[in-house]
Design an enzyme around this catalytic site. Structure first.
Site, PDB file in Angstrom:
ATOM      1  N   LEU A  57       0.880  -1.292   0.027  1.00 33.52           N
ATOM      2  CA  LEU A  57       0.105  -0.030  -0.042  1.00 33.52           C
ATOM      3  C   LEU A  57       1.009   1.264  -0.052  1.00 33.52           C
ATOM      4  O   LEU A  57       0.737   2.253  -0.740  1.00 33.52           O
ATOM      5  CB  LEU A  57      -1.010   0.020   1.243  1.00 33.52           C
ATOM      6  CG  LEU A  57      -1.756   1.201   1.536  1.00 33.52           C
ATOM      7  CD1 LEU A  57      -2.612   1.412   0.394  1.00 33.52           C
ATOM      8  CD2 LEU A  57      -2.400   1.138   2.833  1.00 33.52           C
ATOM      9  N   SER A  58       1.913   1.482   0.870  1.00 30.10           N
ATOM     10  CA  SER A  58       2.483   2.616   1.043  1.00 30.10           C
ATOM     11  C   SER A  58       3.440   3.022  -0.171  1.00 30.10           C
ATOM     12  O   SER A  58       3.976   1.946  -0.800  1.00 30.10           O
ATOM     13  CB  SER A  58       3.418   2.406   2.307  1.00 30.10           C
ATOM     14  OG  SER A  58       2.917   2.218   3.394  1.00 30.10           O
ATOM     15  N   GLY A 109      -5.329  -5.559  11.055  1.00 31.54           N
ATOM     16  CA  GLY A 109      -3.694  -5.385  11.045  1.00 31.54           C
ATOM     17  C   GLY A 109      -3.319  -4.599  12.385  1.00 31.54           C
ATOM     18  O   GLY A 109      -2.149  -4.906  12.718  1.00 31.54           O
ATOM     19  N   GLU A 122       1.626   0.702  10.219  1.00 35.68           N
ATOM     20  CA  GLU A 122       0.175   0.517  10.250  1.00 35.68           C
ATOM     21  C   GLU A 122      -0.590   1.819  11.125  1.00 35.68           C
ATOM     22  O   GLU A 122      -1.464   1.343  11.678  1.00 35.68           O
ATOM     23  CB  GLU A 122      -0.032  -0.794  10.494  1.00 35.68           C
ATOM     24  CG  GLU A 122       0.501  -1.784   9.898  1.00 35.68           C
ATOM     25  CD  GLU A 122      -0.251  -3.266   9.948  1.00 35.68           C
ATOM     26  OE1 GLU A 122      -1.387  -3.371  10.461  1.00 35.68           O
ATOM     27  OE2 GLU A 122       0.399  -4.203   9.835  1.00 35.68           O
TER      28      GLU A 122
END
Length: 379
Positions: free
Chosen positions: A123-124, A236, A360
């Protein structure tokens, strides 16, 4: 879930024994090499630790979310870096497929994730960390599929992963999530990222260059990527809370054991009130963080309102990361000069703890979300 079931307690014992026997002897070497030991990888699968929540028909253990958290906690008690990999696999990849994957996706990927394949959550990006959806990765329509392009950063498990859950912006639809296999043409894994701690997690960048994906590789439907990511991070974050609770307990274990061996001024340092009070204070904070973790896990398992789950998972992760950093620091001080050397695990726990306040959801981002929930968004 303030008290574990007898079955979950038995599972905890299984994981703890595995961690002591198979992970602890390798931890220092994995930290130096910044990679998961190749032999340990298959042993994690053989012990049933990589798809704890997946139903038995897919090769998983058929356990609940509580058992996932116990698994992460007990592994982190020995090696938080290995625990990151197990956390990503269970709490982000397997959990997302179970809750948001199609029947075909579950049938294809869950048996592989339960027995031999490692997953990673991509994602990042360079300018999209806390602001996760500011990324520039794209999914451009081509025929009846898409071409993925972009660079994903800080991807835990990337160096070992066989399967990536990749988030990209689709024209006219917003963000979408795609399952991408490592050997797909156009996927390139960059060299491992050199980082301070949790080094066995094998973090690396993932480069995507005209990677072809089909509609059936999209999780949750085209344009629903933000929802997929938010729901994944809901679980998460409690996975990271479990990792931090385990880390704190591991640091405390190290300090207690050392205090019983080390002698100064003619007696063991465990006999000094200052050391006793330090250890007691650490233990109390860990007990509070663990109780919050277990309660939030129960709330998430019960499927309460998403906003409430996000608020509570943020609290659990924020508090556990604070406790872990304090526990690791104070435990190292109990060891004195020895704690500052690589001869003892206290030094590694101290380095590993910092990541808990970053990945996260940084502590500031979590506090912002918690405050927004309390104040009706006015924060």
């Amino acid at each position: 879930m303030s008290a574990l079931t007898p079955e979950d307690e038995a599972w905890r014992d299984h994981v703890a024994a595995f961690a002591r026997e198979h992970i602890a002897p390798l931890s220092a070497g994995m930290d130096r090499a910044a990679r998961l030991d190749p032999g340990l990888r298959q042993r994690l699968f053989d012990a049933g630790l990589m798809a704890v929540e997946a139903p038995t028909r897919y090769g998983g253990q058929g356990g609940g979310l509580s058992r996932v958290m116990v698994t992460i906690e007990e592994i982190s008690r020995v090696d938080p870096g290995v625990a990151v990999g197990v956390d990503v696999q269970n709490a982000l990849i397997v959990a997302t497929l179970l809750r948001q994957g199609s029947g075909d996706q579950k049938r294809r990927y869950l048996p592989l994730l339960a027995t031999r394949q490692i997953g990673a959550f991509a994602l990042s990006e360079e300018n999209a960390g806390s602001d996760a959806f500011a990324g520039t990765s794209t999914a451009t329509a081509k025929g009846d599929g898409y071409l993925l392009n972009g660079r994903k950063r800080w991807t835990s498990n990337a160096a070992e992963a066989d399967l990536f859950l990749v988030f990209a912006r689709t024209e006219g639809h917003g963000w979408s999530a795609f399952l991408v296999e490592r050997d797909a043409p156009g996927v390139r894994i960059e060299p491992r990222t050199e980082q301070l701690g949790v080094r066995a997690a094998s973090t690396a960048d993932v480069l995507l260059e005209d990677v072809e994906v089909r509609p059936q590789q999209c999780v949750g439907g085209v344009g629903n990527g933000e929802g997929v990511a938010i729901a994944a991070l809901d679980i998460g974050r409690i996975g990271i809370a479990a990792q931090q609770v385990g880390l704190a307990q591991g640091a405390l274990d190290e300090a207690v054991a050392y205090s019983r061996r080390r002698e100064q001024f003619g007696k063991r340092i465990s006999g000094f009130q200052a050391v006793q009070f330090t250890l007691a204070d650490i233990a109390t904070e860990i007990a509070a963080a663990r109780a919050l973790l277990y309660e939030v896990t129960r709330v998430v398992e019960a499927g309460t309102d998403l906003a409430e789950r996000l608020r509570q998972s943020a609290m659990a992760k924020y508090f556990a990361s604070q406790v872990a950093e304090r526990a690791a620091s104070r435990a190292l001080e109990v060891l004195g000069g020895n704690g500052y050397t690589r001869e003892y695990a206290a030094e590694r726990f101290y380095r590993d703890a910092k990541a808990g306040k970053i990945y996260e959801g940084t502590s500031n981002v979590l506090l912002h979300g918690i405050a927004g929930a309390l104040l009706g968004g006015t924060s």
